[in-house]
Design an enzyme around this catalytic site. Sequence first.
Site, PDB file in Angstrom:
ATOM      1  N   LYS A  77     -15.397   3.603   4.123  1.00 52.86           N
ATOM      2  CA  LYS A  77     -14.213   3.496   4.975  1.00 52.86           C
ATOM      3  C   LYS A  77     -14.215   4.650   5.966  1.00 52.86           C
ATOM      4  CE  LYS A  77     -10.194   2.148   3.614  1.00 52.86           C
ATOM      5  NZ  LYS A  77     -10.069   0.818   4.245  1.00 52.86           N
ATOM      6  N   GLU A  82       0.873  -1.174   0.000  1.00 51.51           N
ATOM      7  CA  GLU A  82       0.000   0.000   0.000  1.00 51.51           C
ATOM      8  C   GLU A  82       0.906   1.219   0.000  1.00 51.51           C
ATOM      9  OE1 GLU A  82      -2.806   0.200   3.180  1.00 51.51           O
ATOM     10  OE2 GLU A  82      -3.849  -1.640   2.595  1.00 51.51           O
ATOM     11  N   GLU A 125      -9.883   8.283   5.449  1.00 46.64           N
ATOM     12  CA  GLU A 125      -9.878   6.941   4.880  1.00 46.64           C
ATOM     13  C   GLU A 125     -10.716   6.841   3.604  1.00 46.64           C
ATOM     14  OE1 GLU A 125      -8.328   4.126   5.746  1.00 46.64           O
ATOM     15  OE2 GLU A 125      -7.234   5.031   7.406  1.00 46.64           O
ATOM     16  N   GLU A 185     -13.434   5.206  -1.415  1.00 45.10           N
ATOM     17  CA  GLU A 185     -14.345   4.207  -0.841  1.00 45.10           C
ATOM     18  C   GLU A 185     -15.175   4.868   0.252  1.00 45.10           C
ATOM     19  OE1 GLU A 185     -12.294   0.259  -0.263  1.00 45.10           O
ATOM     20  OE2 GLU A 185     -10.566   1.484  -0.871  1.00 45.10           O
TER      21      GLU A 185
END
Length: 567
Positions: free
Chosen positions: A358, A287, A366, A355
Amino acid sequence: MLSCAPGRRREGIESMVLARFLTVVLVGAAALPLLLFSCAEAAGGEVGVSYGRVANDLPPDQGSVVDLLRRNGITMVRIYDADPDVLKSLANTGIKVMVMLPNENLAQAARDPSYALRWVQSKVKAYYPATRIDGVAVGNEVFHARPELNPDLVQAMTNVQAALAQLNLADAIKVSTPIALDALAESSAWPPSSGRFKDEVQPVMKHMLDFLQTTHSYLSVNLFPCLTYMYQPDMNRDFALGNSNAPSRRDDVTGLVYHSLLDAQLDATYFAMEKLGFPQLRVRHTEHGCASGGGLKPGHGGRRLGDGDGGAAPSVANAQAYINNLMDRVASGRTGTPHRPDADMDVYIFALFNENQKGDGPDDIEAHYGLFYPNMQKVYEFQFPGSAAAASWCVANAAVGDARLQAALDWACGHGADCSAIQPGAACFEPNTKLAHASYAFNSYYQRNGRASGACDFAGAAYVVNQAPSGTCSATAASWCVANTAVGDARLQAALDWACGNGADCGAIQPGATCFDPDTKAAHASYAFNSYYQRKGRAAGTCDFAGAASVVYQPPKIGNCVLPSRA
């Protein structure tokens, strides 16, 4: 300028790299000049994406997602499960895929080898080789997210590895587990040479690193320099983002000079591994992200949304700068660090999409890590190294006059450019003009140095263009690296093993994979040698293997397999 000569060590230059949650302030850096860069051979790497799906508004059609990946030249994908729809959609695309055994299944995989075997059969073997699965992540950030699973982690990895071996997939598919960088002790944040793993994880880490080394795998690390920057209000922005004007920091123990937080983080990790007895193990960035919006949760300190600091973090501008610096770095081959100058850099950018489920709501950081919005529009502009739009050429600047063009042409030909094609009677001698010959030589030098920043300047005698130039002979003619069968199978095998262990992608020549047949030493060696050669930008000296290989300029016929090519 860049130069590559055998036996010379690559020094630090505009490197990038410290920790996801380390909170030691990096201040008081004295500015030092950038060092010139030399190398025994250019390092390499590949940029992919982490495809998370914690959202209720993502494209429902996986085919459209695959089209998005292809349009943008994305060649690697990491997913956080082994979803059948995703794996089926990626079949026959050539895109490499890392699947994951989730944390919630880790304990069972550790305690029951038959469960691990069933999981591998149903989640990996069922889709391979049509779907080019090349890695299994066993859990994700276990030390940070599920520390109660620490005692089970390496056993689960071992059982998954054994299952792959039982199914004849262990050579083609590597097992690892991504760790957050807070596995490093906070006291080792600076200098990088003090890097060490936390006392509580060291026993597991030593066992895990031994497993990774034995299986020829790699340590997976999730890296977020931008997040470290958010927690450190006094940190220099350019140092965190890897900008070329960043102030430098010197490690007074080693004398190594750092120009980015990313390089410091990576070297801290390398030093930590060395202290456990593993000085050669590779690192893969599973990541690697920078948020374009949102903020930290209340009570965490640092910079938050609405701090009024000019958009210091997080912001679209910062995310764009960081991600583009990272992509440019991999594309140019400048993937080493001050401590590991020959290191490769395989990167999964987090994440493919924003997203919306998140974190704790739409303003949570997030939810803002995506390269794309769910409607598949870019959040900011970027170009993956594999995309057609990322191509560029170096051409001569006619305005400087023939004398300066000749001087720069002579320098380029004497410092690594392949100028044989512009000699009298050769394929690119015509048009016989200073401008055409200089463009050929400048572009040869530029391409051979991985289109690195600064490799197309020649004191103002050249500049970069993003459209294929007309009127000059191409300096980027395709070439391939093939095995020299005259050296015999023993030397071919030794060179083949070396190539596969030093950056060549040998997944396609494993049993059952697309290029396993013809199953001959020469065919497999040619594939491995050529993969290494292409990934190193066809640089001089990268197709030799102690006489076991040579360059050809016509596409070689290796059974039904087409060897990779950059042009």
